[in-house]
Design a protein around this motif. Structure first.
Motif, PDB file in Angstrom:
ATOM      1  N   VAL A  35       4.467  -2.378  -8.045  1.00 27.55           N
ATOM      2  CA  VAL A  35       3.923  -3.572  -8.706  1.00 27.55           C
ATOM      3  C   VAL A  35       3.780  -4.697  -7.688  1.00 27.55           C
ATOM      4  O   VAL A  35       2.671  -5.143  -7.376  1.00 27.55           O
ATOM      5  N   TYR A  36       4.894  -5.173  -7.152  1.00 30.82           N
ATOM      6  CA  TYR A  36       4.884  -6.318  -6.236  1.00 30.82           C
ATOM      7  C   TYR A  36       4.597  -5.844  -4.816  1.00 30.82           C
ATOM      8  O   TYR A  36       5.405  -5.154  -4.205  1.00 30.82           O
ATOM      9  N   GLY A  37       3.418  -6.206  -4.326  1.00 32.20           N
ATOM     10  CA  GLY A  37       2.948  -5.695  -3.040  1.00 32.20           C
ATOM     11  C   GLY A  37       2.005  -4.522  -3.199  1.00 32.20           C
ATOM     12  O   GLY A  37       1.343  -4.115  -2.246  1.00 32.20           O
ATOM     13  N   GLY A  38       1.946  -3.959  -4.425  1.00 32.44           N
ATOM     14  CA  GLY A  38       1.027  -2.855  -4.725  1.00 32.44           C
ATOM     15  C   GLY A  38      -0.163  -3.369  -5.507  1.00 32.44           C
ATOM     16  O   GLY A  38      -1.180  -3.775  -4.948  1.00 32.44           O
ATOM     17  N   ILE A  39      -0.009  -3.395  -6.831  1.00 33.91           N
ATOM     18  CA  ILE A  39      -1.122  -3.890  -7.656  1.00 33.91           C
ATOM     19  C   ILE A  39      -1.148  -5.415  -7.699  1.00 33.91           C
ATOM     20  O   ILE A  39      -2.198  -6.015  -7.951  1.00 33.91           O
ATOM     21  N   TYR A  40       0.000  -6.072  -7.426  1.00 31.76           N
ATOM     22  CA  TYR A  40       0.124  -7.514  -7.605  1.00 31.76           C
ATOM     23  C   TYR A  40       0.672  -8.160  -6.337  1.00 31.76           C
ATOM     24  O   TYR A  40       1.756  -7.825  -5.882  1.00 31.76           O
ATOM     25  N   GLU A  41      -0.101  -9.054  -5.753  1.00 32.37           N
ATOM     26  CA  GLU A  41       0.335  -9.776  -4.548  1.00 32.37           C
ATOM     27  C   GLU A  41      -0.453 -11.084  -4.476  1.00 32.37           C
ATOM     28  O   GLU A  41      -1.506 -11.159  -3.828  1.00 32.37           O
ATOM     29  N   PRO A  42       0.014 -12.128  -5.159  1.00 35.01           N
ATOM     30  CA  PRO A  42      -0.766 -13.364  -5.298  1.00 35.01           C
ATOM     31  C   PRO A  42      -1.171 -14.008  -3.979  1.00 35.01           C
ATOM     32  O   PRO A  42      -2.213 -14.683  -3.920  1.00 35.01           O
ATOM     33  N   ASP A  43      -0.375 -13.820  -2.910  1.00 38.00           N
ATOM     34  CA  ASP A  43      -0.681 -14.456  -1.632  1.00 38.00           C
ATOM     35  C   ASP A  43      -1.619 -13.625  -0.762  1.00 38.00           C
ATOM     36  O   ASP A  43      -1.950 -14.040   0.359  1.00 38.00           O
ATOM     37  N   HIS A  44      -2.036 -12.463  -1.257  1.00 38.21           N
ATOM     38  CA  HIS A  44      -2.906 -11.598  -0.448  1.00 38.21           C
ATOM     39  C   HIS A  44      -4.314 -12.195  -0.357  1.00 38.21           C
ATOM     40  O   HIS A  44      -4.803 -12.783  -1.334  1.00 38.21           O
ATOM     41  N   GLN A  46      -7.066 -10.834  -0.636  1.00 41.71           N
ATOM     42  CA  GLN A  46      -7.977 -10.242  -1.618  1.00 41.71           C
ATOM     43  C   GLN A  46      -7.404 -10.265  -3.036  1.00 41.71           C
ATOM     44  O   GLN A  46      -7.838  -9.499  -3.893  1.00 41.71           O
ATOM     45  N   ALA A  47      -6.448 -11.158  -3.295  1.00 38.04           N
ATOM     46  CA  ALA A  47      -5.909 -11.297  -4.649  1.00 38.04           C
ATOM     47  C   ALA A  47      -6.898 -12.072  -5.520  1.00 38.04           C
ATOM     48  O   ALA A  47      -7.558 -13.005  -5.050  1.00 38.04           O
ATOM     49  N   ASP A  48      -6.973 -11.690  -6.804  1.00 38.29           N
ATOM     50  CA  ASP A  48      -7.824 -12.433  -7.728  1.00 38.29           C
ATOM     51  C   ASP A  48      -7.034 -13.602  -8.331  1.00 38.29           C
ATOM     52  O   ASP A  48      -5.910 -13.894  -7.898  1.00 38.29           O
ATOM     53  N   ASP A  49      -7.616 -14.269  -9.320  1.00 40.16           N
ATOM     54  CA  ASP A  49      -6.987 -15.470  -9.852  1.00 40.16           C
ATOM     55  C   ASP A  49      -5.692 -15.184 -10.598  1.00 40.16           C
ATOM     56  O   ASP A  49      -4.908 -16.100 -10.875  1.00 40.16           O
ATOM     57  N   GLN A  50      -5.428 -13.898 -10.930  1.00 41.06           N
ATOM     58  CA  GLN A  50      -4.162 -13.533 -11.571  1.00 41.06           C
ATOM     59  C   GLN A  50      -3.155 -12.944 -10.597  1.00 41.06           C
ATOM     60  O   GLN A  50      -2.037 -12.591 -10.991  1.00 41.06           O
ATOM     61  N   GLY A  51      -3.548 -12.809  -9.343  1.00 38.74           N
ATOM     62  CA  GLY A  51      -2.648 -12.264  -8.337  1.00 38.74           C
ATOM     63  C   GLY A  51      -2.788 -10.778  -8.100  1.00 38.74           C
ATOM     64  O   GLY A  51      -2.035 -10.199  -7.318  1.00 38.74           O
ATOM     65  N   PHE A  52      -3.767 -10.133  -8.757  1.00 37.77           N
ATOM     66  CA  PHE A  52      -3.954  -8.696  -8.571  1.00 37.77           C
ATOM     67  C   PHE A  52      -4.818  -8.428  -7.344  1.00 37.77           C
ATOM     68  O   PHE A  52      -5.853  -9.086  -7.146  1.00 37.77           O
ATOM     69  N   ARG A  53      -4.404  -7.450  -6.553  1.00 35.11           N
ATOM     70  CA  ARG A  53      -5.154  -7.097  -5.343  1.00 35.11           C
ATOM     71  C   ARG A  53      -6.443  -6.387  -5.705  1.00 35.11           C
ATOM     72  O   ARG A  53      -6.429  -5.294  -6.293  1.00 35.11           O
ATOM     73  N   THR A  54      -7.572  -6.995  -5.343  1.00 35.34           N
ATOM     74  CA  THR A  54      -8.866  -6.407  -5.691  1.00 35.34           C
ATOM     75  C   THR A  54      -9.177  -5.189  -4.829  1.00 35.34           C
ATOM     76  O   THR A  54      -9.906  -4.293  -5.273  1.00 35.34           O
ATOM     77  N   ASP A  55      -8.623  -5.125  -3.604  1.00 35.23           N
ATOM     78  CA  ASP A  55      -8.854  -3.925  -2.784  1.00 35.23           C
ATOM     79  C   ASP A  55      -8.182  -2.719  -3.411  1.00 35.23           C
ATOM     80  O   ASP A  55      -8.738  -1.608  -3.425  1.00 35.23           O
ATOM     81  N   VAL A  56      -6.988  -2.920  -3.975  1.00 45.97           N
ATOM     82  CA  VAL A  56      -6.296  -1.838  -4.668  1.00 45.97           C
ATOM     83  C   VAL A  56      -7.043  -1.462  -5.943  1.00 45.97           C
ATOM     84  O   VAL A  56      -7.216  -0.279  -6.267  1.00 45.97           O
ATOM     85  N   ASN A 105      10.382 -10.302 -12.806  1.00 53.24           N
ATOM     86  CA  ASN A 105       9.603 -10.389 -14.040  1.00 53.24           C
ATOM     87  C   ASN A 105       8.335 -11.238 -13.894  1.00 53.24           C
ATOM     88  O   ASN A 105       7.895 -11.888 -14.840  1.00 53.24           O
ATOM     89  N   TRP A 106       7.744 -11.216 -12.712  1.00 52.23           N
ATOM     90  CA  TRP A 106       6.466 -11.902 -12.529  1.00 52.23           C
ATOM     91  C   TRP A 106       5.332 -11.177 -13.249  1.00 52.23           C
ATOM     92  O   TRP A 106       4.333 -11.794 -13.615  1.00 52.23           O
ATOM     93  N   VAL A 107       5.471  -9.874 -13.399  1.00 49.88           N
ATOM     94  CA  VAL A 107       4.497  -9.066 -14.146  1.00 49.88           C
ATOM     95  C   VAL A 107       5.213  -8.429 -15.324  1.00 49.88           C
ATOM     96  O   VAL A 107       6.308  -7.879 -15.175  1.00 49.88           O
ATOM     97  N   GLY A 108       4.621  -8.549 -16.506  1.00 51.59           N
ATOM     98  CA  GLY A 108       5.161  -7.937 -17.712  1.00 51.59           C
ATOM     99  C   GLY A 108       4.041  -7.328 -18.537  1.00 51.59           C
ATOM    100  O   GLY A 108       2.953  -7.044 -18.016  1.00 51.59           O
ATOM    101  N   LEU A 109       4.299  -7.123 -19.805  1.00 54.69           N
ATOM    102  CA  LEU A 109       3.362  -6.416 -20.680  1.00 54.69           C
ATOM    103  C   LEU A 109       1.961  -7.015 -20.641  1.00 54.69           C
ATOM    104  O   LEU A 109       0.975  -6.298 -20.443  1.00 54.69           O
ATOM    105  N   THR A 361      -0.435   0.452   0.733  1.00 56.44           N
ATOM    106  CA  THR A 361      -0.832  -0.886   1.145  1.00 56.44           C
ATOM    107  C   THR A 361       0.157  -1.437   2.162  1.00 56.44           C
ATOM    108  O   THR A 361       1.288  -0.980   2.262  1.00 56.44           O
ATOM    109  N   GLU A 362      -0.300  -2.443   2.887  1.00 59.30           N
ATOM    110  CA  GLU A 362       0.579  -3.297   3.679  1.00 59.30           C
ATOM    111  C   GLU A 362       0.643  -4.645   2.974  1.00 59.30           C
ATOM    112  O   GLU A 362      -0.384  -5.159   2.521  1.00 59.30           O
ATOM    113  N   ASN A 363       1.823  -5.235   2.880  1.00 60.02           N
ATOM    114  CA  ASN A 363       1.921  -6.581   2.331  1.00 60.02           C
ATOM    115  C   ASN A 363       1.085  -7.534   3.192  1.00 60.02           C
ATOM    116  O   ASN A 363       1.284  -7.611   4.406  1.00 60.02           O
ATOM    117  N   GLY A 364       0.128  -8.189   2.562  1.00 62.14           N
ATOM    118  CA  GLY A 364      -0.746  -9.104   3.281  1.00 62.14           C
ATOM    119  C   GLY A 364      -1.827  -8.422   4.087  1.00 62.14           C
ATOM    120  O   GLY A 364      -2.644  -9.089   4.729  1.00 62.14           O
TER     121      GLY A 364
END
Length: 503
Positions: A35-44, A46-56, A105-109, A361-364
């Protein structure tokens, strides 16, 4: 003259069953960097406005994954789903005892449901039957699926989600037979709580499909008695029984490693027998089908995971770096699932990103495809339709754990709508190419669309961020229609093959 020749006959009227697209599902657990660093990485970048990595997201969408299991896994047996909803600044940080990390718990249901929409997939949601039980499960279902006018549905609306999520598929806990599981249970204890949870969930939303836990592996002392006891108690209220199995090659015996899918075949057939016995015993009309909701190769990361520092957020865990021979085993496992498509209706390659995953992925930094990405992608894209009974003739070998292992592992899927037959085939022979003859006697006017091959002279070759394309498939296979109307090909040594035929 080679002794390694193999053949397959298929007939469009001899059918195994329809492929449920959910057989090509995957899995995202709150574990490691999934999750964190995989599908979700707000500082990346290529992150979208919700923090999801668009490359992933792009790599996931290319796989056409129909369903993703969430949020665990061992994690779910200690998870309070309420911690992951509402304002992020109010969500608690908790110790996750399953993987000895801190869960922020940055990502939930709700965030996961947003990600599913972006990825073009559906959720397979798991409920906590370890430290919690039926009450929390029905509350979660009410929060997720009820329209409005109740406490939990109105709470969802107050969190910004007016429309219900309409989650159809639910897992009743995870690996509850395992002593490593928080709140592990005997078969009787689990069967009772699974039945009561299922009953209450159906009363809340009659449209749900429910998956009961089977044995966490074939090596459990209680296997397969566990399945028989659980189904005896919960048959009326569940729809599927889960299977989990991972394979490894710690001793470096490639021939034996490539044969492991024979064990998978046996596992599936045994559980089908238990399901059918229970149905007969209860004089039931309902057939219990299978959800093979954890499967993969997993062994490379065991040693490095012993050195992890506990109680950190999203440390690298279970980050197997897959090589060419791993991709061949994954191909064989996909073929095993397809050969029982009449009963295996859902399956989840565990997992999707970073954690024993086809995507790394690599973080960042970069995201890339592991070697196992390609067989999984090919099966998902081209393995839709009806599985045909494969009549295979192949030379065989014996390995450390198996006798009479066919060098050719193969299956065919007929997509009548597209007018295509796709053959998935693995040549297990480590030294020789395999002459292969395909007889499609009931199909007229056949032509080869393409013959995709994944091969590599180095069985241990891997893809990395620096060399992301070291192991990739090519379209240079030589499958062709003969004058007699058959298809002939040479399957390279230690190769994964996809032969697509227009019919």
């Amino acid at each position: 003259m080679t002794t390694n020749k193999a053949s397959m006959i298929i007939d469009k009227d001899f059918q195994v069953g329809e492929v449920d697209k959910r057989i090509y599902g995957s899995f995202i657990e709150h574990l490691g960097r999934a999750v964190y660093g995989g599908i979700y990485e707000p500082d990346h970048p290529q992150a979208d406005d919700q923090g999801f990595r668009t490359d992933v997201l792009e790599l996931v969408k290319a796989l056409d994954v129909p369903i993703v299991r969430y949020p665990g896994g061992n994690f779910v047996s200690g998870y309070n789903w309420e911690d992951g909803v509402g304002p992020k600044e109010l969500r608690p940080r908790k110790l996750d005892l399953a993987w000895r990390t801190v869960e922020p718990n940055w990502v939930g249901l709700n965030e996961f449901m947003d990600w599913c929409k972006k990825a073009g997939t559906e959720p397979m949601m798991a409920v906590n039957l370890g430290t919690r039980g039926p009450d929390e499960a029905r509350n979660l279902l009410e929060y997720a699926n009820h329209t409005s006018g109740s406490y939990w549905s109105d709470l969802r609306i107050s969190h910004g989600y007016k429309e219900p999520h309409k989650i159809k598929t639910w897992c009743l806990g995870n690996e509850m037979d395992g002593p490593w599981q928080m709140g592990s249970k005997t078969a009787y204890e689990y069967g009772r709580i699974a039945n009561e949870t299922a009953k209450m969930m159906r009363w809340t939303d009659p449209t749900v499909e429910l998956v009961a836990c089977g044995s966490s592996s074939i090596h459990m002392k209680t296997y397969p008695e566990w399945e028989a006891t659980v189904l005896d108690l919960a048959y009326e209220n569940v729809d599927y029984l889960s299977l989990h199995q991972y394979y490894g090659n710690p001793k470096g015996d490639t021939a034996n490693f490539l044969a492991q899918s024979l064990g998978m075949d046996s596992f599936i057939n045994t559980i089908i027998s238990v399901c059918d016995y229970t149905q007969a015993k209860k004089r039931g009309k309902k057939k219990i089908n299978l959800s093979f909701d954890e499967w993969n190769v997993w062994f490379h990361s065991h040693e490095q995971d012993k050195k992890l520092e506990p109680w950190t957020i999203a440390p690298p865990q279970l980050e197997d770096i897959y090589n060419h021979e791993d991709a061949l085993v994954v191909g064989c496992m996909l073929i095993s699932l397809l050969k029982r498509a009449d009963r295996v209706k859902m399956a989840c390659l565990a997992q999707l990103v970073n954690v024993i995953a086809p995507i790394m992925t690599e973080n960042g930094g970069a995201a890339w495809k592991q070697t196992i990405y390609y067989p999984y992608m090919h099966a998902s894209l081209y393995g839709r339709g009806t599985v045909l009974v494969p009549l295979v003739k192949s030379p065989k070998y014996d390995s450390a754990d198996f006798t009479d292992v066919p060098y050719l592992e193969a299956v065919a899927v007929h997509n009548e709508e597209l007018g295509e037959v796709t053959i998935f085939a693995v040549n297990r022979h480590l030294e020789e190419p395999m002459p292969f003859e395909l007889d499609l006697r009931s199909f007229a006017n056949c032509s080869v669309i393409e013959h995709i091959v994944q091969e590599n002279d180095d069985l241990k070759a891997v893809n990395t961020a620096a060399e992301p394309n070291r192991v990739t498939p090519h379209k240079g296979g030589n499958a062709a229609v003969t004058d007699g109307g058959k298809i002939e090909a040479s399957l390279p040594k230690a190769s994964w093959n996809v032969i697509r035929v227009k019919v």
